[in-house]
Structure formats: C-alpha cells, structure tokens
Design an enzyme around this catalytic site. Structure first.
Site, PDB file in Angstrom:
ATOM      1  N   HIS A  67       0.822  -1.214   0.000  1.00 29.27           N
ATOM      2  CA  HIS A  67       0.000   0.000   0.000  1.00 29.27           C
ATOM      3  C   HIS A  67       0.847   1.251   0.000  1.00 29.27           C
ATOM      4  O   HIS A  67       0.403   2.310  -0.428  1.00 29.27           O
ATOM      5  CB  HIS A  67      -1.002  -0.046   1.147  1.00 29.27           C
ATOM      6  N   GLU A  96     -11.475 -10.535  -4.307  1.00 26.68           N
ATOM      7  CA  GLU A  96     -10.021 -10.480  -4.160  1.00 26.68           C
ATOM      8  C   GLU A  96      -9.460 -11.680  -3.405  1.00 26.68           C
ATOM      9  O   GLU A  96      -8.318 -11.678  -2.981  1.00 26.68           O
ATOM     10  CB  GLU A  96      -9.576  -9.154  -3.544  1.00 26.68           C
ATOM     11  N   ASP A 137      -4.811  -8.017  -4.196  1.00 23.42           N
ATOM     12  CA  ASP A 137      -4.943  -9.081  -3.199  1.00 23.42           C
ATOM     13  C   ASP A 137      -5.166 -10.429  -3.853  1.00 23.42           C
ATOM     14  O   ASP A 137      -4.680 -11.452  -3.364  1.00 23.42           O
ATOM     15  CB  ASP A 137      -6.089  -8.772  -2.222  1.00 23.42           C
ATOM     16  N   CYS A 139     -10.202  -3.184 -10.319  1.00 21.30           N
ATOM     17  CA  CYS A 139      -9.655  -1.970  -9.707  1.00 21.30           C
ATOM     18  C   CYS A 139      -8.264  -2.179  -9.112  1.00 21.30           C
ATOM     19  O   CYS A 139      -7.702  -1.284  -8.507  1.00 21.30           O
ATOM     20  CB  CYS A 139     -10.615  -1.412  -8.660  1.00 21.30           C
TER      21      CYS A 139
HETATM   22  C1  PEP Z   1      -6.857  -4.891  -4.517  1.00 17.36           C
HETATM   23  O1  PEP Z   1      -6.596  -5.696  -3.615  1.00 17.36           O
HETATM   24  O2  PEP Z   1      -6.629  -5.117  -5.722  1.00 17.36           O
HETATM   25  C2  PEP Z   1      -7.426  -3.575  -4.196  1.00 17.36           C
HETATM   26  C3  PEP Z   1      -7.844  -2.770  -5.144  1.00 17.36           C
HETATM   27  O3  PEP Z   1      -7.485  -3.215  -2.890  1.00 17.36           O
HETATM   28  P1  PEP Z   1      -6.210  -2.766  -2.020  1.00 17.36           P
HETATM   29  O4  PEP Z   1      -5.061  -2.557  -2.982  1.00 17.36           O
HETATM   30  O5  PEP Z   1      -6.576  -1.528  -1.300  1.00 17.36           O
HETATM   31  O6  PEP Z   1      -6.000  -3.926  -1.122  1.00 17.36           O
HETATM   32 MG    MG Z   2      -7.408  -5.392  -1.658  1.00 13.85          MG
END
Ligand code: PEP
Ligand code: MG
Length: 579
Positions: free
Chosen positions: A190, A432, A456, A503
């Site tokens: 992140h 995910e 994820d 996403c």
């Molecule tokens: C993902 O896991 O692809 C996602 C969009 O959520 P995050 O990156 O915040 O875990």
């Molecule tokens: Mg995620």
C-alpha cells in the site's frame, strides 16, 4: 556514481537532494556549522560521545550481572571503538575544518567505516552492525529532542528510507517530497499504491543501500525503471533532464484526449474510473477525463489522521468527492484496515500472519460502532449524488450477508431520524480472494456490482506477500492462475448480467488493457495518473482483436511467456497508432 536496482512502483523521474531516514527515522541533512559556532558544536559532539559511552557502560554492567563477562565483552568492544583516537580525531576535524554539523560528521564517518567492514567477505563484515549501533546511539544523543518528523519536511527532497509505512507515506507533503526509495517493500504494497496516488516517483525493495548515502547528496530517482542513482555524473543528469522534458511533451499530447470517451475502434464504450485514497485526488481524476470514481480507499482517512474520524469527518470527505464528481458514480469502499494498513488505535494484538488475519471486512464486522459510523456517513453522502458502497475482502456469503444486514439496520436508523439517503444505493463486493471467485456464481445474486481487486487476488492465489521484496518476482499479474480466475469472474458476472470492474493496479498498466478488454471487461478503475494512457490504448484497439489476444494469452502456461506476449502486443499497437 552508483546505480541501484529496485522495484518500480510509481512512475516518473526526479532529480534532487537526498534526505536519509534510517530504520530509526533520523533525518541527517548536510548542514554546515557557522565558524563562530564551531566550539559550541565541538562541545556538543564531546557531550554526545560522553553520554553514549555512559550508556554503553551501563549496558555492559547490566549484561555482565545478568549473563556474564563473555556477553559484556560486546559492549566493551563498542566502547573501544567509540574511544578510538583515530575516529575521535576524524569527527573533530570534520566539524572544525570542514564545518560539518556534528550529526552529519557522525553519519558520514561511521557509515564509511561500516562500509569497509561490509566489503570484507568474511565473518568480520558482521562488525558493520556494531558500527551502525554506535552511529545510532551517537545520533540519538546528538539529536535529542530535535528528531523531526517526516511531516515537517519543508524543502524539496528525495526521501531515502529503510521503510515507509502506508500511513507515513500518506502524510508526505508532496510539495516538498519529490520522490522516495526504500530498502524494503514489495510491488503491491500500500506504500506503493499511496505513492502512485500522490503521483510521486517511487522505488521500493532496493535492499540495503543507506550506508552508501548521506543527506544532501544529489540523487536521481527513476520510477519508470526502478532505479536509484547516487552521486550521478553530469552526463547522466543531462540524459534524465531530457527524459523529463520528453515526458512533459507526452503528457501534453495525452491532455488532448481528456474530453473524449474511452471508446474502442469498433465502438465499444469502456467506463474508465479513478482509484483514490484522498478526496483531493477526485480533481486529478476529473482533470484527466474520468467517468467517475471506481474505488475510494476510505481507510486512508484513518491512516492519515491522529484521532479517530467522526461521522462528520467521514461525511465531509465523501461529500467533497461526490460533489466534485457532479453526478458521475462514486464507489466508496468501506474500511479496509489491517495487514499493512494498520493503526495503533485499533488495539489489535500482533498477528503472525496479518494478511490472513483480522483485516478488512472481518475487522469492520468485529468493530461494529466504527463500521456503523462509516455506513451512516456513506448513506448520508448518497443523498448528494451517485454513491455506491462496496465491501472489501469478502470470502464467505456470511460476511456479505452480515455486512448487508448492518447496512440495512443503519438505513432504518437514519430513516427513523428523518435523515436523507438513497434507499436504492447500489451495493457491491470486491472479488479479491480465490474463495470469492469460486463462489461468485452464488455471491453475485446478492450484489449489484463486483470489482476485482487483483492486488490481493494475486497475493492470495500465488501465496506471495504483496509487500515482500524477496518474493517480488513471484508476485505476477501475468501468472496463468491469475488470468484464469479473472476469466472465470468476468464470465460469471456477464452471465448474471452484473457489472464488473477491475480496480487492482493491473488495470492501470497499459500492458494489460488489451487482455482485460478481450476477457470481456468493460469497466476499468485505475490510479489517476494512468487514466490518459489507458484511455489512449482503449481508443486505439478493437474488442475483436483484444479477444484474440486474450485467447492466446490464456493458452500459455507460464507468466514469463504471457508477459513477453502482452508486451509485444502493446508495442505493436503503439507502433500502429503512431504510424
Ligand atoms: C486490490 O486488492 O486489488 C485492491 C484494489 O485493494 P487494495 O489494494 O486496497 O488492497
Ligand atoms: Mg485489496
């Protein structure tokens, strides 16, 4: 000049002065001492050396009493190094003759010593750790209360750090932080995602390099290639300056398609939305011609603030985004806290496997007052525009149902108090986990839309930690297992007539655009900086061609082959677009 290879996580190139934060977060800028202050600074240095020696003696005596002479010898050795005449002389000369600030003199001199030890290819190289320990103790005593926080940076710098947490990254002031590189960190962390949101070039997972650099030195950060270049020569600086100019020209060209739709050459309209972490990014998405917000990672409201956000804090943030979007859809994801997005206030016991632990929707369902506060704010914001709510990390139907029940209950509460909201607010879930993919034909009956979180999904499918540099080569969106799960998810969604989005970071990389369209995807949510490029690729391909590419990629048996093929297809497409 020293070129270091890391993992490119946020594109762009920047040239600037280094600000070094070691594992304890000390800032050691290259500062000079006024001639008139040299004696005072020498006295400060002597005082710090004395304090450090006293600490070491205390440690030595305590360890001797507890464990015996053999272990006390470690501190005896530290003391001997600290009192070494040559070292003391070098430090004093640096302050007196070169007018270096004592902190800078300590950091430069001891790191040079440590490097000599590190270069010896035998057990003696371990002594470098002892030197770092001495450096840390001296700096702690020198800096005392002057240890500044990252948030206080007030001049342009490139931050070089051992590690940065997502919340530290979230507090970086991008007026001054022009880029960063870290020794730790993986491709899907992140920290990387926030860097992309802040639109500052970033390189992670460089491995140990802080011993080679001192604050104030010139550095080039190449977020496209994942390079950190220390002490660059004139020729390299000139080459990067040219690259910066060329990037500005491309950005200007991409601006021209801002108001055009993301429509393929055979007339298929793709919905292109932005991923945001902060309300201010909504404007950046609009400025690049987005169709809405496909993922608002609301947990950053928590991570960037010292106190627990109130319902009004949540509402103010959501209202800002919804109003900026002026009728375009805004998908608000409920808190995805936990794992690497942790906050001390959550009082969660340390977990052995945080990614498999109490994170995301699991945490929200355990901390109901926090969850309800957020849902109230989302519902209130739904009265202002096209708001949709999405639950993260759903892996069982029970979680989805429980989350929906809490939402229904909060709705009743608001209705009772006459507070306006959209009773028909669409409810979606993130896909995910492999479990969500396998069960999607069932889950999909209970949601209005789904969004595939490949960041994820890759981590859980391939069993690789998205934040670990040591397994970064295994974290691969091209892996056939990931492609199959994507295909299955998109097929199930199409058959059920439920809109599906991707996403994860994968959708923001133009290498995957043709593959994703070929798999049937018609909605992509990408980091704001990726909107123009992805739109350009959408506008230069046909869905018919993309289908063939997807079919071919799915028939391949290895990630390497898939990657080479997709790269080649993108290259061809771009060459055709230019011709
Ligand atoms: C993902 O896991 O692809 C996602 C969009 O959520 P995050 O990156 O915040 O875990
Ligand atoms: Mg995620």
């Amino acid at each position: 000049m020293l070129k270091l290879q890391g993992i490119a996580v946020s594109p762009g190139v920047t040239i600037g002065e280094a600000l070094v934060l070691d594992s304890e977060g000390f800032r050691i800028p290259r500062r000079f001492v006024e001639r008139s202050a040299v004696d005072t600074e020498l006295a400060r240095l002597a005082h710090a050396i004395g304090e450090t020696a006293r600490e070491m003696e205390r440690n030595r005596d305590a360890i001797r009493a507890e464990l015996g002479e053999q272990y006390a010898a470690i501190f005896e050795a530290h003391l001997a190094m600290l009192h070494d005449e040559k070292l003391q002389r070098e430090l004093q000369t640096a302050v007196r003759d070169r007018n270096w600030w004592p902190e800078y003199a300590v950091s430069r001199t001891l790191r040079r010593y440590a490097k000599v030890f590190q270069s010896l290819d035998n057990h003696i190289s371990q002594r470098a750790h002892d030197i770092y320990d001495i450096e840390k103790s001296l700096l702690r005593n020198l800096l005392g209360q002057r240890r500044e926080t990252l948030a206080a940076i007030s001049q342009p710098v490139i931050v070089l750090a051992h590690n940065l947490t997502p919340s530290e990254t979230a507090t970086l002031d991008r007026r001054f932080v022009k880029g960063f590189a870290t020794e730790l960190g993986g491709p899907g962390s992140h920290t990387a995602i926030v860097a992309e949101g802040l639109e500052i070039p970033a390189v992670v997972g460089v491995g140990p390099f802080l011993a080679d650099v001192s604050g104030g030195e010139p550095v080039i950060l190449d977020g496209n290639q994942g390079l950190v270049i220390l002490q660059p020569d004139e020729e390299t600086i000139a080459r990067y300056r040219q690259e910066l100019e060329a990037a500005q020209t491309v950005a200007a060209q991409l601006k021209e398609i801002r108001d055009l739709p993301a429509e393929t050459t055979d007339g298929v309209r793709i919905q292109l939305t932005g991923n945001i972490e902060f309300p201010s990014e909504a404007e950046q998405c609009l400025a690049r011609g987005c169709d809405g917000i496909g993922l608002y990672r609301t947990e950053f409201l928590y991570l960037a603030s010292r106190t627990e956000p109130t319902e009004d804090d949540h509402y103010a943030a959501y209202a800002e985004v919804v109003q900026a979007m002026a009728g375009r859809p805004v998908v608000i994801r409920t808190l995805d806290l936990g794992a690497d997005k942790m906050h001390a206030r959550l009082n969660i016991e340390e977990e052995r496997n945080p990614c498999l632990g109490l994170r995301s929707i699991r945490l929200s369902l355990r901390q109901l007052p926090m969850f309800r506060t957020q849902l109230r704010a989302i519902l209130r914001a739904s009265a202002l525009g096209d708001v949709r709510v999405m639950f993260p990390l759903i892996s069982t139907i029970v979680e989805l149902r429980q989350a929906r029940m809490v939402l229904a209950d909060v709705m009743e509460d608001l209705a009772e108090h006459g507070i306006a909201f959209n009773r028909k607010m669409p409810v979606g879930m993130m896909v995910e986990t492999p479990a969500a993919v396998m069960m999607l034909d069932i889950f999909i009956k209970e949601v209005d839309f789904v969004s595939i979180g490949t960041n994820d999904l890759i981590q859980y499918t391939l069993a690789v930690d998205r934040g670990n540099k040591d397994v970064a080569d295994l974290y691969n969106a091209c892996d056939p297992a990931v492609l199959r799960l994507l295909r299955r998810s998109l097929d199930v969604a199409r058959e059920a007539g439920v809109p599906a989005n991707v996403c994860g970071q994968m959708s923001g990389s133009v290498m995957f655009t043709q593959l994703l369209l070929g798999l049937g995807l018609r909605q992509l949510s990408v980091p704001p900086s990726a909107i123009p490029e992805v739109k350009q690729v959408c506008r230069s391909v046909s869905v018919a061609e993309c289908r063939l590419i997807a079919e071919k990629a799915l028939a391949m048996d290895g990630a390497r082959e898939v990657k080479a093929y997709l790269r080649d297809q993108l290259r061809r497409r771009l060459a055709q677009a230019v011709a």
